[in-house]
Write a protein that holds these residues in place. Structure first.
Motif, mmCIF file in Angstrom:
data_model
loop_
_atom_site.group_PDB
_atom_site.id
_atom_site.type_symbol
_atom_site.label_atom_id
_atom_site.label_comp_id
_atom_site.label_asym_id
_atom_site.label_seq_id
_atom_site.Cartn_x
_atom_site.Cartn_y
_atom_site.Cartn_z
ATOM 1 N N GLN A 99 -1.161 6.315 2.436
ATOM 2 C CA GLN A 99 -1.395 6.761 3.804
ATOM 3 C C GLN A 99 -1.054 5.653 4.792
ATOM 4 N N SER A 100 -0.088 5.924 5.673
ATOM 5 C CA SER A 100 0.281 4.957 6.707
ATOM 6 C C SER A 100 0.954 5.698 7.851
ATOM 7 N N GLU A 101 0.357 5.642 9.024
ATOM 8 C CA GLU A 101 0.961 6.303 10.181
ATOM 9 C C GLU A 101 2.291 5.658 10.539
ATOM 10 N N LYS A 102 2.372 4.328 10.412
ATOM 11 C CA LYS A 102 3.613 3.631 10.746
ATOM 12 C C LYS A 102 4.770 4.120 9.892
ATOM 13 N N TRP A 103 4.569 4.136 8.570
ATOM 14 C CA TRP A 103 5.646 4.558 7.676
ATOM 15 C C TRP A 103 5.909 6.065 7.804
ATOM 16 N N ARG A 154 0.795 -1.226 0.000
ATOM 17 C CA ARG A 154 0.000 0.000 0.000
ATOM 18 C C ARG A 154 0.826 1.273 0.000
ATOM 19 N N ILE A 155 2.114 1.159 0.231
ATOM 20 C CA ILE A 155 2.934 2.357 0.421
ATOM 21 C C ILE A 155 4.140 2.336 -0.500
ATOM 22 N N ALA A 207 -6.325 4.198 5.112
ATOM 23 C CA ALA A 207 -5.378 3.083 5.098
ATOM 24 C C ALA A 207 -6.060 1.751 4.811
#
Length: 310
Positions: free
Chosen positions: A184-188, A163-164, A263
């Motif tokens: 969109q990814s808070e982790k990355w 996804r990223i 996400a």
């Protein structure tokens, strides 16, 4: 007529030098009063002599006409670079195409081949770090965009997960700039913000990305197309667009991207398709500042798309 036919005799004409000699001695300089080679609009005698006198280190090949040609230069690491040129008039040569980052050299006119060769050889030698960094990125990661990356493209969009993507641009001196996530990814996003400050400019770009994203070097490159005979390899297929249902579009660069900020939305879109969709949903009115806002066509969550990304 026999002289012209001889041009296509591979046993008699088996090199560019013999081709030019035959063209000059048996065709262009014949005493035909109604034709003068200088008025044919092909090439002139001085240009032919210059080609004949060009260094053996420089390979010159003609295209479909004598006006279109290319020369091939080698850089310090023995990579070959093709410079496509066009003969406009005597002492007026222009650049048609090169797979190099854009520079003013491509906008100039040159009076001789030697002048063009010297200019581009110096430019190519100055790009050694740029070539090296792009080659490392192409070798170590799965590059989603450009679809067919060349040295003309100064950016790479790298697959981090399904996804990223990570967007990174490379400057002429081999430095990384304008690094950001696509998707969109808070982790990355947290990793990117925390670790960009520790970027080590003494390391290669690929190594910095590996350290920054905690990636395992042995599993960085995931082929986009894997045969069924290799079941143990992870298969990553280029996704289709959720609007046009295609992967590639004619006359439009790029493949679908994870543009939705939700996400949990697994749908990809061409930036052009999404932009046109959002504009159409607003009644066709062009948005202010070139940024269209609306709802994702798939999950209906808020989504934005910029015209400059198309």
């Amino acid at each position: 007529m026999s002289s012209i036919q001889d041009l296509f005799d591979k046993e008699k004409i088996n090199s560019i030098e013999k081709f030019l000699d035959h063209l000059h001695n048996n065709i262009l300089t014949q005493e035909i009063k109604i034709i003068d080679y200088s008025t044919l609009g092909i090439i002139d005698k001085d240009f032919m002599e210059e080609i004949r006198a060009t260094s053996e280190d420089v390979t010159i090949l003609f295209g479909k006409t004598l006006r279109d040609f290319k020369f091939i230069l080698m850089d310090e690491s023995r990579r070959s670079h093709e410079i496509f040129m066009k003969y406009n008039d005597p002492c007026r040569l222009s650049v048609s195409h090169v797979n190099l980052p854009h520079s003013q050299l491509q906008e100039r006119e040159y009076s001789t081949i030697k002048e063009a060769v010297l200019a581009f050889q110096q430019y190519i030698n100055s790009l050694s770090a740029y070539f090296h960094e792009l080659e490392c990125l192409d070798h170590m990661f799965t590059v989603m965009e450009p679809v067919n990356p060349t040295f003309k493209d100064n950016y790479r969009r790298i697959l981090l997960d399904d996804r990223i993507w990570l967007h990174v641009e490379v400057t002429a001196n081999g430095s990384a700039i304008n690094i950001y996530l696509v998707g969109q990814s808070e982790k990355w996003q947290d990793k990117l913000q925390d670790r960009l400050l520790s970027w080590d400019h003494d390391k290669e770009i690929a190594e910095n990305i590996t350290d920054m994203c905690d990636l395992i070097k042995t599993s960085l490159h995931i082929p986009l197309h894997i045969s069924i005979d290799e079941p143990n390899e992870r298969e990553v297929e280029a996704p289709s667009c959720g609007i046009c249902f295609c992967v590639e579009l004619p006359n439009i660069q790029g493949v679908p991207q994870p543009l939705c900020q939700n996400a949990n939305c697994g749908v990809y879109f061409h930036t052009n398709c999404l932009y046109q969709w959002l504009v159409a949903c607003e009644g066709g009115r062009l948005p202010a500042f070139g940024v269209a806002n609306g709802s994702c066509p798939s999950c209906f969550q808020p989504i934005t798309c910029s015209e400059i990304d198309n």
